[in-house]
Write an enzyme that holds these catalytic residues in place. Sequence first.
Site, PDB file in Angstrom:
ATOM      1  N   TYR A  17    -101.785  17.783 -10.505  1.00 21.72           N
ATOM      2  CA  TYR A  17    -101.525  18.285 -11.861  1.00 21.72           C
ATOM      3  C   TYR A  17    -102.838  18.786 -12.477  1.00 21.72           C
ATOM      4  CZ  TYR A  17    -100.298  18.188 -16.821  1.00 21.72           C
ATOM      5  OH  TYR A  17    -100.106  18.509 -18.142  1.00 21.72           O
ATOM      6  N   ASP A  34    -100.094   8.481  -9.457  1.00 21.36           N
ATOM      7  CA  ASP A  34     -99.343   9.239 -10.459  1.00 21.36           C
ATOM      8  C   ASP A  34     -97.985   9.546  -9.832  1.00 21.36           C
ATOM      9  OD1 ASP A  34     -98.147  11.120 -12.106  1.00 21.36           O
ATOM     10  OD2 ASP A  34    -100.011  12.190 -12.554  1.00 21.36           O
ATOM     11  N   LYS A  79     -91.994  13.460 -18.987  1.00 22.07           N
ATOM     12  CA  LYS A  79     -91.216  14.195 -17.993  1.00 22.07           C
ATOM     13  C   LYS A  79     -89.886  13.478 -17.729  1.00 22.07           C
ATOM     14  CE  LYS A  79     -94.943  16.584 -18.184  1.00 22.07           C
ATOM     15  NZ  LYS A  79     -96.056  16.448 -17.235  1.00 22.07           N
ATOM     16  N   ARG A  99    -100.763  -1.484 -34.676  1.00 14.68           N
ATOM     17  CA  ARG A  99    -101.545  -0.971 -33.531  1.00 14.68           C
ATOM     18  C   ARG A  99    -101.408  -1.898 -32.320  1.00 14.68           C
ATOM     19  NH1 ARG A  99    -106.642  -2.075 -33.608  1.00 14.68           N
ATOM     20  NH2 ARG A  99    -106.993  -1.312 -35.699  1.00 14.68           N
TER      21      ARG A  99
HETATM   22  C1  LIG Z   1     -97.400  16.256 -17.323  1.00 19.34           C
HETATM   23  C2  LIG Z   1     -98.142  15.488 -16.314  1.00 19.34           C
HETATM   24  C3  LIG Z   1     -99.259  14.715 -16.673  1.00 19.34           C
HETATM   25  C4  LIG Z   1     -99.798  14.660 -18.093  1.00 19.34           C
HETATM   26  O1  LIG Z   1     -98.893  14.054 -18.962  1.00 19.34           O
HETATM   27  P1  LIG Z   1     -98.745  14.470 -20.536  1.00 19.34           P
HETATM   28  O2  LIG Z   1     -97.621  13.594 -20.979  1.00 19.34           O
HETATM   29  O3  LIG Z   1     -98.449  15.928 -20.592  1.00 19.34           O
HETATM   30  O4  LIG Z   1    -100.038  14.132 -21.205  1.00 19.34           O
HETATM   31  C5  LIG Z   1     -99.882  14.001 -15.655  1.00 19.34           C
HETATM   32  N1  LIG Z   1     -99.458  14.044 -14.380  1.00 19.34           N
HETATM   33  C6  LIG Z   1     -98.389  14.782 -14.013  1.00 19.34           C
HETATM   34  C7  LIG Z   1     -97.962  14.793 -12.586  1.00 19.34           C
HETATM   35  C8  LIG Z   1     -97.702  15.535 -14.963  1.00 19.34           C
HETATM   36  O5  LIG Z   1     -96.653  16.284 -14.594  1.00 19.34           O
END
Ligand SMILES: *Cc1c(COP(=O)(O)O)cnc(C)c1O
Length: 387
Positions: A111, A184, A209, A59
Amino acid sequence: MRPLADTPKPPMHPATIAAQAAGAIDTETAGVVPAIHMATTFMRDAEYAPMNAENIYLRSHNENTRVAERLLSALEGAADTLLFPSGMAAVAAVFRTVPTGGAVVVQSQIYWGTTAWIREFCARRQIALHEVEASDEEALAAVCAQHRPALVWVETPSNPWLRITDIAGAAQIAHDAGAALVVDSTAASPVLSQPLALGADIVMHSATKGINGHSDVLAGSLSVSDVDSAMWQEIRADRDMAGAVLGPMEAWLLTRGMRTLPLRMREMSRNAMRLAQFLVDHPKVETVLYPGLPDHPGHEIALRQMSGGFGGLLSFVVDGGAEAALHAVGRLQLFHRATSLGGVESLVEHRHTIEPHTGIPEGLLRLSVGIEDADDLIADLGQALGQ
Ligand SMILES: *Cc1c(COP(=O)(O)O)cnc(C)c1O
């Protein structure tokens, strides 16, 4: 698996750092690729001292995670990076540092998963949530000055509106109000934008992504320049104890994916630019939202704070509303009808179907442009829209 070499020193370029996974190899076998270490626990010697001081329990101690984190730090220009089992787990790790009764400012129309979770979390924790269109600098400054938030959260380029927030400007505004700025940067990836260098305190990615890029790993990351900040220490300790960690296999896959990240982002950006130009001239298209287009409202800022391209995320509004948009989507042969973004294969989404009450235009289609041949993608869009 001890990396022999440290992270390559500047002036190494991102493509070099990525291709060589920041120096990670398998020192046991001399393999040029790190091994996968699945052990959950590690031995002590007869004197009861750990046989390897860095490894006690999975962990807290996962070499595959450390390799991926080191690579991501090198690409992001960060002092430290923490990986999480999803992007949302990374989002949650940040917001859990906000004290009960505190205030946060969050960009509106980002998002949807982030917005939905933050609203629920803030209500439950008596945190005052102020949503504002952060690409409007005056509006952001006014809300921050009035509410003195602990945290300002922006997403740029934003999903699915492709709005561009001036990161340096937002950092100044947040810091003047005594807040930390978190960006983000999922749609840009560390290749196209480095928010920490522009003054952001933490940069967050859904590594699901573009960073992984192959639609086969769920992961998230946070990166920081100030490792000693109270917020970072709290996030690190909480991940350790509460256990939102990535598995070794996922971390290994992520490292493998990142080797081609600069290459993929460049190609996706180039393809998206070609598609944007095609769509701008198409008679059945009302609007194209892509920061690479000169008349996009955020183009000048994007030119300043992004380099090497504008990413693979692109939205456009089909003339004729939901019916026309869904008709076109149904005719696409090459684009997969699926959510998510940043993979090598192109995807299309009708966001209004997914989030009908959030102001998304009914005719809006969001593309995640992959690395296929742009001519094939353009031909597919052309036949689907009808000339
Ligand atoms: C997909 C996404 C998230 C969330 O991420 P996950 O890996 O699906 O939990 C957050 N911010 C943006 C801009 C995203 O495209």
